[in-house]
Design a protein around this motif. Structure first.
Motif, mmCIF file in Angstrom:
data_model
loop_
_atom_site.group_PDB
_atom_site.id
_atom_site.type_symbol
_atom_site.label_atom_id
_atom_site.label_comp_id
_atom_site.label_asym_id
_atom_site.label_seq_id
_atom_site.Cartn_x
_atom_site.Cartn_y
_atom_site.Cartn_z
ATOM 1 N N ALA A 41 3.633 -45.193 -29.429
ATOM 2 C CA ALA A 41 4.723 -44.557 -28.690
ATOM 3 C C ALA A 41 5.497 -43.588 -29.580
ATOM 4 C CB ALA A 41 5.662 -45.628 -28.126
ATOM 5 N N ALA B 44 5.678 -39.616 -28.890
ATOM 6 C CA ALA B 44 6.972 -38.950 -28.716
ATOM 7 C C ALA B 44 7.086 -37.750 -29.653
ATOM 8 C CB ALA B 44 8.107 -39.944 -28.980
ATOM 9 N N TRP C 191 4.630 -45.164 -20.419
ATOM 10 C CA TRP C 191 6.020 -45.609 -20.574
ATOM 11 C C TRP C 191 6.940 -44.442 -20.946
ATOM 12 C CZ3 TRP C 191 5.027 -50.677 -23.869
ATOM 13 C CH2 TRP C 191 4.432 -51.624 -23.047
ATOM 14 N N LEU C 192 6.432 -43.521 -21.777
ATOM 15 C CA LEU C 192 7.256 -42.375 -22.187
ATOM 16 C C LEU C 192 7.547 -41.441 -21.023
ATOM 17 C CD1 LEU C 192 5.689 -41.515 -25.663
ATOM 18 C CD2 LEU C 192 8.047 -42.243 -25.247
ATOM 19 N N ASP C 193 6.656 -41.393 -20.039
ATOM 20 C CA ASP C 193 6.891 -40.543 -18.866
ATOM 21 C C ASP C 193 8.202 -40.884 -18.183
ATOM 22 O OD1 ASP C 193 4.618 -39.049 -19.208
ATOM 23 O OD2 ASP C 193 3.385 -40.278 -17.867
ATOM 24 N N GLU C 194 8.638 -42.138 -18.293
ATOM 25 C CA GLU C 194 9.870 -42.570 -17.653
ATOM 26 C C GLU C 194 11.094 -42.367 -18.546
ATOM 27 O OE1 GLU C 194 9.422 -46.612 -16.487
ATOM 28 O OE2 GLU C 194 7.471 -46.308 -15.526
ATOM 29 N N ALA C 195 10.866 -42.001 -19.814
ATOM 30 C CA ALA C 195 11.976 -41.940 -20.774
ATOM 31 C C ALA C 195 12.321 -40.531 -21.222
ATOM 32 C CB ALA C 195 11.643 -42.790 -21.998
ATOM 33 N N THR C 196 11.518 -39.532 -20.856
ATOM 34 C CA THR C 196 11.779 -38.157 -21.276
ATOM 35 C C THR C 196 11.201 -37.191 -20.263
ATOM 36 O OG1 THR C 196 11.359 -36.481 -22.994
ATOM 37 C CG2 THR C 196 9.695 -38.186 -22.698
ATOM 38 N N ASP D 105 14.014 -46.468 -25.260
ATOM 39 C CA ASP D 105 14.136 -46.459 -23.797
ATOM 40 C C ASP D 105 12.792 -46.724 -23.128
ATOM 41 O OD1 ASP D 105 16.804 -45.893 -24.064
ATOM 42 O OD2 ASP D 105 16.610 -43.739 -23.642
ATOM 43 N N ALA D 106 11.722 -46.214 -23.725
ATOM 44 C CA ALA D 106 10.405 -46.339 -23.102
ATOM 45 C C ALA D 106 9.870 -47.770 -23.166
ATOM 46 C CB ALA D 106 9.423 -45.380 -23.775
#
Length: 458
Positions: free
Chosen positions: A229, A233, A99-104, A322-323
């Motif tokens: 998450a 991050a 999920w973090l790959d899409e937010a940062t 965001d994630a």
């Protein structure tokens, strides 16, 4: 004190009666020497049992006290009957990374996902605490020794080194109690905002997460993913922003190294310290009279640290929001809970603040979150995260007061448009840092070499 600390025992009143009833003659002088001999013997045993630490803080003793306070509970990682175990932590971390790959733009920073007990947390983070606490203890110890009258120093003679060991033990005792409290509260390795654990290691403490989840009315699996998450991050920042880890720790060290102590208070307290009784030393240190005075330089360092902590926590807050987005139904409630928890600090964190004189709380985290959110909305994720490529690009405390003005200035700065390769900028900054470190280790022998180095860099 009802229980003499560090293994010291009280004289046995029955011993004198036994001697008298047996017909032995023991004067007050003989009794005094006997008690002194027993005390010195116990002192030697205490020093040998407390470890061989020779620094300003006895970290062996700190670890012993912390582990003793935790007891068997500190060894627990999962609640009884929980069959998910480490697999749940690994799955949560993997999902959080996706999920973090899409937010940062920052890639995954952790190569290891670990489940820690409270005891593990103490073992893995103690080296960093040592780096943070040593400057404070050194300053306090030096001020104490310098404040002793010369005649007291001459009279004490070899006992001065023993007094130094006692001071190290007193600091170690306080640190051990503070670490035990923190170890029973922290949820992840980065929960206090500093990179305390080993690099590239993402760690969660399931037992503490179980306690945290109680009363939240959210499924444990949901809480676990949310916390994973946040941990991931943090690890992305610390792994791919090369200057951040050093800057955070160096600012804490800068704050601690500037500590000054009221020597007049030390002189008043010198007469109250019994070098053979660590209880008197610990009592003096906890009396409040030795509380460090904050200098203007320290206040400036504290301001920089609070701003940087707020920027780290604010960025993590926005990116995680965001994630997880709408993927976790209770994400917003968990986000607010964590915000309040970080802003207020728990009892153990307050204990550490009393010990080191520093509160590790991002007081302006909400302002930092608002700034990062505004920058991302106006200029995009890449421009937002590229700001981490160099400390000179980072928002300041004044920018937190005027986030709209900061966002507008970014729009006027062509270096931060979407045409830039942010990963290349981060890599360039890391190469520059390595080159600077190498130049510091090998100074040029003459001007020609220096010019040659500059040409190579160009």
């Amino acid at each position: 004190m009802s229980n003499p600390p560090f293994g010291f025992g009280l004289p046995d009143p029955d011993k004198g009666r036994d001697n008298e009833s047996s017909g032995g003659q023991s004067g007050s002088g003989a009794d005094a020497f006997q008690q002194l001999g027993q005390m010195l013997s116990q002192l030697g045993q205490m020093l040998s049992q407390a470890g061989s630490s020779s620094g300003p803080v006895n970290y062996d003793l700190a670890k012993q006290i912390a582990l003793q306070r935790l007891g068997s509970e500190g060894q627990l990682g999962f609640a009884a009957g929980d069959r998910t175990g480490e697999a749940a932590v690994r799955d949560s971390a993997h999902l959080a990374e996706l999920w973090l790959d899409e937010a940062t733009i920052l890639p995954a920073g952790a190569t290891v996902t670990a489940t820690w007990t409270a005891r593990d947390w103490i073992d893995k983070t103690l080296p960093t605490w040592q780096r943070l606490c040593d400057p404070v203890a050194k300053q306090m110890s030096n001020a104490w020794m310098q404040a002793l009258p010369e005649e007291a120093k001459r009279a004490a003679g070899p006992l001065l080194s023993m007094v130094g060991q006692m001071g190290g033990m007193a600091f170690g005792s306080q640190l051990g109690n503070a670490l035990a409290g923190l170890a029973s509260e922290v949820l992840t390795s980065t929960d206090v905002g500093l990179p305390l654990g080993p690099e590239t290691t993402s760690a969660l403490l399931p037992k503490n997460i179980d306690k945290f989840t109680e009363g939240l009315e959210r499924p444990k699996s949901e809480v676990l993913v949310f916390l994973a998450a946040r941990e991931a991050a943090h690890q992305r920042l610390f792994a791919h922003v090369p200057w951040l880890r050093q800057r955070l720790l160096a600012t804490v060290e800068e704050f601690a190294s500037g500590i000054t102590v009221d020597t007049s208070a030390l002189e008043q307290l010198a007469g109250r310290v019994d070098p053979t009784n660590p209880a008197s030393i610990e009592e003096v240190m906890s009396s409040g009279l030795l509380e460090p005075r904050r200098t203007p330089e320290q206040q400036a360092a504290l301001g920089r640290l609070e701003t940087l902590l707020a920027l780290v926590e604010g960025w993590v807050d926005v990116v995680v929001a965001d994630a997880v987005g709408e993927r976790l139904p209770g994400a917003e409630a968990l986000r607010e809970t964590l915000r309040r928890r970080r802003a207020t600090g728990g009892p153990a964190e307050q204990t550490f603040a009393t010990l080191v004189g520093l509160e590790l709380r991002p007081r302006r985290m909400r302002a930092a979150s608002a700034l990062w959110k505004l920058v991302g909305d106006r200029h995009g994720m890449q421009a937002r995260d590229t700001l981490w490529s160099h400390p000179d690009l980072m928002p300041t405390a004044d920018d937190l007061d005027d986030p709209i003005g900061f966002a507008e200035r970014l729009g006027d700065n062509g270096a931060l448009d979407d045409g830039i390769d942010p990963l290349a900028e981060l890599e360039r900054a890391e190469r520059a840092r390595r080159d600077e470190a190498e130049r510091g280790e090998a100074e040029p022998s003459d001007d020609g070499d220096e010019n040659g180095d500059k040409n190579d860099e160009e």
